[in-house]
Every structure is written in structure tokens, then in C-alpha cells.
Scaffold this motif. Structure first.
Motif, mmCIF file in Angstrom:
data_model
loop_
_atom_site.group_PDB
_atom_site.id
_atom_site.type_symbol
_atom_site.label_atom_id
_atom_site.label_comp_id
_atom_site.label_asym_id
_atom_site.label_seq_id
_atom_site.Cartn_x
_atom_site.Cartn_y
_atom_site.Cartn_z
ATOM 1 N N ARG A 281 0.819 -1.213 0.000
ATOM 2 C CA ARG A 281 0.000 0.000 0.000
ATOM 3 C C ARG A 281 0.855 1.266 0.000
ATOM 4 N NH1 ARG A 281 -5.584 -1.936 1.342
ATOM 5 N NH2 ARG A 281 -5.261 -4.143 0.910
ATOM 6 N N THR A 282 2.042 1.177 0.553
ATOM 7 C CA THR A 282 2.938 2.346 0.456
ATOM 8 C C THR A 282 3.367 2.565 -0.996
ATOM 9 O OG1 THR A 282 5.046 1.148 0.803
ATOM 10 C CG2 THR A 282 3.841 1.870 2.773
ATOM 11 N N LEU A 283 3.488 1.483 -1.759
ATOM 12 C CA LEU A 283 3.844 1.607 -3.173
ATOM 13 C C LEU A 283 2.721 2.292 -3.944
ATOM 14 C CD1 LEU A 283 5.364 -1.948 -3.763
ATOM 15 C CD2 LEU A 283 6.529 0.130 -3.000
ATOM 16 N N ALA A 284 1.481 1.955 -3.585
ATOM 17 C CA ALA A 284 0.328 2.587 -4.231
ATOM 18 C C ALA A 284 0.244 4.068 -3.889
ATOM 19 C CB ALA A 284 -0.951 1.875 -3.798
ATOM 20 N N ILE A 285 0.680 4.430 -2.691
ATOM 21 C CA ILE A 285 0.676 5.835 -2.277
ATOM 22 C C ILE A 285 1.665 6.648 -3.103
ATOM 23 C CG2 ILE A 285 1.279 7.401 -0.374
ATOM 24 C CD1 ILE A 285 0.279 5.155 1.547
ATOM 25 N N ILE A 286 2.847 6.096 -3.319
ATOM 26 C CA ILE A 286 3.936 6.858 -3.936
ATOM 27 C C ILE A 286 3.892 6.837 -5.459
ATOM 28 C CG2 ILE A 286 6.446 6.970 -4.216
ATOM 29 C CD1 ILE A 286 5.534 8.012 -1.526
ATOM 30 N N THR A 287 3.485 5.723 -6.057
ATOM 31 C CA THR A 287 3.628 5.545 -7.510
ATOM 32 C C THR A 287 3.009 6.660 -8.350
ATOM 33 O OG1 THR A 287 3.875 3.138 -7.343
ATOM 34 C CG2 THR A 287 3.104 4.009 -9.442
ATOM 35 N N PRO A 288 1.729 7.017 -8.171
ATOM 36 C CA PRO A 288 1.162 8.051 -9.049
ATOM 37 C C PRO A 288 1.883 9.394 -8.931
ATOM 38 C CG PRO A 288 -0.571 6.836 -7.918
ATOM 39 C CD PRO A 288 0.713 6.457 -7.257
ATOM 40 N N SER A 289 2.209 9.799 -7.711
ATOM 41 C CA SER A 289 2.899 11.076 -7.520
ATOM 42 C C SER A 289 4.300 11.042 -8.119
ATOM 43 C CB SER A 289 2.979 11.413 -6.024
ATOM 44 O OG SER A 289 1.687 11.585 -5.486
ATOM 45 N N HIS A 290 4.973 9.920 -7.975
ATOM 46 C CA HIS A 290 6.316 9.764 -8.531
ATOM 47 C C HIS A 290 6.298 9.929 -10.042
ATOM 48 C CE1 HIS A 290 10.405 8.327 -8.884
ATOM 49 N NE2 HIS A 290 10.044 7.252 -9.562
ATOM 50 N N TYR A 291 5.323 9.319 -10.701
ATOM 51 C CA TYR A 291 5.241 9.398 -12.159
ATOM 52 C C TYR A 291 4.847 10.796 -12.618
ATOM 53 C CZ TYR A 291 5.606 4.293 -12.295
ATOM 54 O OH TYR A 291 6.033 2.992 -12.171
ATOM 55 N N LYS A 292 3.980 11.439 -11.869
ATOM 56 C CA LYS A 292 3.583 12.803 -12.232
ATOM 57 C C LYS A 292 4.751 13.776 -12.058
ATOM 58 C CE LYS A 292 -1.249 11.974 -11.048
ATOM 59 N NZ LYS A 292 -2.320 12.184 -10.035
ATOM 60 N N PHE A 293 5.499 13.620 -10.979
ATOM 61 C CA PHE A 293 6.627 14.520 -10.732
ATOM 62 C C PHE A 293 7.724 14.335 -11.783
ATOM 63 C CE2 PHE A 293 10.672 15.728 -8.832
ATOM 64 C CZ PHE A 293 10.374 16.959 -8.248
ATOM 65 N N ASN A 294 7.945 13.089 -12.183
ATOM 66 C CA ASN A 294 9.011 12.772 -13.136
ATOM 67 C C ASN A 294 8.464 12.531 -14.546
ATOM 68 O OD1 ASN A 294 11.499 12.489 -11.316
ATOM 69 N ND2 ASN A 294 9.999 11.211 -10.270
ATOM 70 N N PHE A 295 7.362 13.192 -14.856
ATOM 71 C CA PHE A 295 6.653 12.932 -16.110
ATOM 72 C C PHE A 295 7.541 13.103 -17.342
ATOM 73 C CE2 PHE A 295 3.941 14.099 -19.690
ATOM 74 C CZ PHE A 295 3.027 13.045 -19.679
ATOM 75 N N GLU A 296 8.315 14.169 -17.385
ATOM 76 C CA GLU A 296 9.096 14.466 -18.588
ATOM 77 C C GLU A 296 10.121 13.378 -18.896
ATOM 78 O OE1 GLU A 296 8.775 16.752 -20.997
ATOM 79 O OE2 GLU A 296 6.895 17.208 -19.968
ATOM 80 N N THR A 297 10.729 12.798 -17.864
ATOM 81 C CA THR A 297 11.751 11.778 -18.100
ATOM 82 C C THR A 297 11.143 10.386 -18.307
ATOM 83 O OG1 THR A 297 12.048 11.413 -15.719
ATOM 84 C CG2 THR A 297 13.473 13.050 -16.779
ATOM 85 N N LYS A 298 9.873 10.218 -17.942
ATOM 86 C CA LYS A 298 9.244 8.906 -18.047
ATOM 87 C C LYS A 298 8.162 8.841 -19.128
ATOM 88 C CE LYS A 298 9.913 7.451 -13.199
ATOM 89 N NZ LYS A 298 10.647 6.207 -13.444
ATOM 90 N N LYS A 299 7.871 9.941 -19.799
ATOM 91 C CA LYS A 299 6.692 9.979 -20.664
ATOM 92 C C LYS A 299 6.789 9.018 -21.847
ATOM 93 C CE LYS A 299 8.078 14.131 -23.261
ATOM 94 N NZ LYS A 299 7.715 15.544 -23.536
ATOM 95 N N GLU A 300 8.007 8.733 -22.343
ATOM 96 C CA GLU A 300 8.137 7.782 -23.449
ATOM 97 C C GLU A 300 7.625 6.404 -23.042
ATOM 98 O OE1 GLU A 300 9.172 8.314 -26.555
ATOM 99 O OE2 GLU A 300 9.687 10.428 -26.285
ATOM 100 N N LYS A 301 8.084 5.939 -21.889
ATOM 101 C CA LYS A 301 7.658 4.619 -21.430
ATOM 102 C C LYS A 301 6.217 4.642 -20.918
ATOM 103 C CE LYS A 301 9.761 1.267 -21.392
ATOM 104 N NZ LYS A 301 10.912 0.699 -20.671
ATOM 105 N N LEU A 302 5.802 5.743 -20.315
ATOM 106 C CA LEU A 302 4.413 5.860 -19.873
ATOM 107 C C LEU A 302 3.454 5.746 -21.057
ATOM 108 C CD1 LEU A 302 4.678 8.697 -17.198
ATOM 109 C CD2 LEU A 302 3.660 6.442 -16.805
ATOM 110 N N ALA A 303 3.797 6.423 -22.145
ATOM 111 C CA ALA A 303 2.948 6.351 -23.334
ATOM 112 C C ALA A 303 2.943 4.936 -23.906
ATOM 113 C CB ALA A 303 3.435 7.357 -24.375
#
Length: 386
Positions: A281-303
Motif C-alpha cells: 500500500r505504500t507503493l500505491a501511495i507513492i507511484t502516481p505522484s512519482h510518475y507525475k513529478f518525473n513525467f518528462e523523463t518517463k513519458k516515453e515509457k508511460l505512453a
């Protein structure tokens, strides 16, 4: 694709009614310490199966290893190992029992001042006491890897350890064991394994086409079987795919040749240490915020994740990447897992600052796949997760 080395010596024994094979796998001259958790194995028939298979070897028992294996409890077990001249360890449980057994494997042969140094000084275990596992709760993949995480209540710390000496000799995986697992723990297992894959996949492209598709196939499988497992844990086909997905998510295969993140776990471990929140559950807490904060560096893989796993076809790259984050958070909610720290505690003020200070004090000055997540950035991510 990056250079890599791959070696996994753990023998997997998978399928129905395989616990009885302990009899032929444990050395006949071994003195075995049987390790387990809170005693649920004595209610669901697993303990009886294990004991029956071990009738020909000398066995000592140690129960009571808690979720988030506690250092003080493990030190009691270490004393038993020394007093009883134990030569072989057998973990019967989920990731916590197996992780605790890995610590004992290392500590039993450790020649330093205190076994806690193994964790605080990042000492790799090259040779440990041999051990095996009977998996009772799919989640962590600890049954086929050489890593572990140990908690110390007195200092509110949760630290990782590992090394080539900490692979299980063999692990028995009988999917039938999940039939007695509570819904909360099943959801945690699904969440944990899903995030394990994301930590090794959601970084940036390096042309590792097969590794990406290995990872995506595990994610797709977990999404497909999750409602079946939660609805009916006795569904053997769903249980088997669940158990094998958890193992494959963290047995070393999908991390080879690609960058890894693991910042979500680093932050999540602190939430468990500070508040006692379930690891998954701690992973669920952090994951969305982590991806939003680091969106620019992760957007290729996110897409890519959105297109291949969530079947998102609409919008440009950025829109598909944002939609992938939303779909992932919605999946966590469907598992019955909330994604904000405030869903778990009202006493979260100052948490982000405390975690950032801990990372600074440990010298953890650059987390993530680019090693650029400073404690200041970690503080912002955790605050976003409030």
C-alpha cells in the motif's frame, strides 16, 4: 540494450501437491530450522504437509516472524541457529518469512561486529547458510531472488540487503495455498508484483524490445487475473498465473539490460517504517505522484505502457502518458487499495521532511534511473502523495 550478466541458481518446483517433494530435496544429514510467521500455516494444512515431508530429518522450529521481518525477532532465531547447530534453513511463508530467512542465512556466517552492519554498510553476502522456501503468499518474488528487506522497530528503519549467496537452493510453489489467503493480502500481492514490474520497466527506452515485452506481459497477466483471484482464490488457473507472475516479476530476468528505478520502494519503505502501513500500500501511495513529478523523463515509457498494456489509442504522446497514470491509479483502487497517505493516517504532517532528512543522513543523494532524485525532490514527491 545495456550489458548484463544473468545467473539464477534457484530450482523452482511448481504445481499441485508439490510440498511433499521436500522429502527428496532437503539433505538427509541436515539439521533444519523451520521458520514461519504468525501460525496461519497450522490452520490451512500447510504445516502438516511440511512436517510430514520432513519426518526423516532433524527439525527445530521457530515461528512468529512478523510482516516486515523484525530485526529483534530474527536475532532470537539467530541464537537458536547457534545453540542448536543448525545447518539448513527452511522458510515456510510469504516474502516476510523468506526475507527474514535470508537475513539469517547471511547473519549465521557473518564475522563482523553486529549483523545489523550487513544492512547499514550494504555488505553483500557472497556465501550464506543454505536455505529453501515453501511459498505461501505470492507477492515479493523473494522465493527466486537474492534480495531482502529487514525492519528495525527501535530505530524505525527498513533497509535492504542482498548478494549472490542469498538465492534459495530451491523453492516450492503450490498455487493451491492461496485458497486460504485473506482478500487484503491477495490485493497486496497483486499490487506488490505489479509495482515490481513497473520499477524495472517505467524508466526510459534503451532498445530492449524483448525485456519490455516480458514486462508488459506480466503486467497484462496481473490485470487479467486480478479480479478472478480476488473473487475466487480456489480458481487454480488464476492462482497459478498469479503465483508465477509474482515470481517472474522479481527473479532478475526483466531487469537485465535495462535501467531500474526503485525510488518508489525507497520512499515506500520509509512509510512502512514510520507508520506500519502495508508495504504494497505504500507503493500505491507513492507511484502516481512519482510518475507525475518525473513525467518528462518517463513519458516515453508511460505512453508505451498506455498503448500496449492499457490499450490507450486516443491523444498525443503526452495525453496517452497521463492517461496511463490515471488508468494505473484506477487499477489500484479496483484492488481496494487507496493511493494517498491521508487515507491511512491523519498524522502525516512533516513526513516528507523526515524522509528527505533520512535520505540525506544516509547519503542517498540521487535516486531513480537517472540518479538525480535528490532528497529535496523526494520531499516534493511525498508531499504530492499526501
Amino acid at each position: 540494450m545495456n550489458n548484463f550478466e544473468l545467473k539464477n541458481p534457484t530450482k523452482i518446483i511448481f504445481g499441485k501437491d508439490t510440498i511433499k517433494q521436500l522429502e527428496s530435496e532437503i539433505p538427509k544429514d541436515a539439521k533444519v530450522l523451520l521458520l514461519y510467521g504468525g501460525g496461519s500455516i497450522k490452520k490451512n494444512g500447510i504445516y502438516e504437509q511440511v512436517k510430514k515431508a520432513l519426518t526423516k530429518v532433524d527439525v527445530v522450529e521457530f515461528g512468529g516472524i512478523p510482516a516486515n521481518p523484525e530485526y529483534a525477532t530474527l536475532m532470537e532465531a539467530l541464537q537458536v541457529i547457534k545453540e542448536e547447530n543448525i545447518t539448513y534453513l527452511l522458510a515456510v511463508g510469504g516474502g516476510s518469512v523468506i526475507d527474514g530467512t535470508k537475513f539469517l542465512s547471511a547473519a549465521a556466517l557473518f564475522e563482523g561486529d553486529t549483523p545489523w552492519d550487513i544492512l547499514t554498510n550494504n555488505i553483500r553476502t557472497e556465501i550464506g547458510m543454505p536455505f529453501a522456501t515453501v511459498l505461501t503468499l505470492p507477492a515479493t518474488g523473494s522465493e527466486m531472488n537474492s534480495g531482502a528487506v529487514i525492519t528495525r522497530a527501535e530505530t524505525k528503519e527498513k533497509l535492504a540487503m542482498g548478494g549472490p549467496g542469498l538465492f534459495p537452493v530451491f523453492s516450492i510453489l503450490d498455487p493451491q495455498v492461496i485458497s486460504s489467503i485473506p482478500q487484503r493480502q491477495l490485493a497486496n500481492g497483486l499490487m506488490d508484483s505489479f509495482t515490481h514490474v513497473l520499477e524495472q520497466y517505467m524508466t526510459y527506452p534503451v532498445g530492449a524490445l524483448l525485456q519490455d515485452r516480458f514486462a508488459e506481459s506480466i503486467l497484462q497477466t496481473i490485470i487479467e487475473i486480478a479480479p478472478k483471484v480476488l473473487k475466487d482464490p480456489t480458481d487454480y488457473e488464476a492462482a497459478a498465473n498469479f503465483m508465477w507472475s509474482c515470481t517472474m516479476a522479481l527473479n532478475g530476468l526483466i531487469q537485465k539490460g535495462v535501467p531500474g528505478d526503485w525510488a518508489v520502494h525507497a520512499m515506500g519503505h520509509e512509510l512502512t517504517a514510520l507508520f506500519g502501513i502495508d508495504h504494497a500500500r505504500t507503493l500505491a501511495i507513492i507511484t502516481p505522484s512519482h510518475y507525475k513529478f518525473n513525467f518528462e523523463t518517463k513519458k516515453e515509457k508511460l505512453a508505451q505502457f498506455g498503448e500496449r498494456v492499457w490499450k490507450i489509442k486516443e491523444g498525443n504522446k503526452e495525453e496517452r502518458a497521463h492517461a496511463a497514470i490515471d488508468k494505473t491509479e484506477a487499477f489500484f483502487h479496483k484492488l481496494g487499495i487507496q493511493t494517498k497517505l491521508s487515507d491511512y493516517t491523519d498524522d502525516y504532517k512533516g513526513t516528507a521532511e523526515e524522509i528527505a532528512k533520512r535520505f540525506t543522513d544516509r547519503g542517498w543523494l540521487g535516486l531513480g534511473e537517472h540518479q538525480n532524485l535528490t532528497p529535496e525532490k523526494v520531499e516534493k514527491i511525498v508531499k504530492m502523495a499526501y
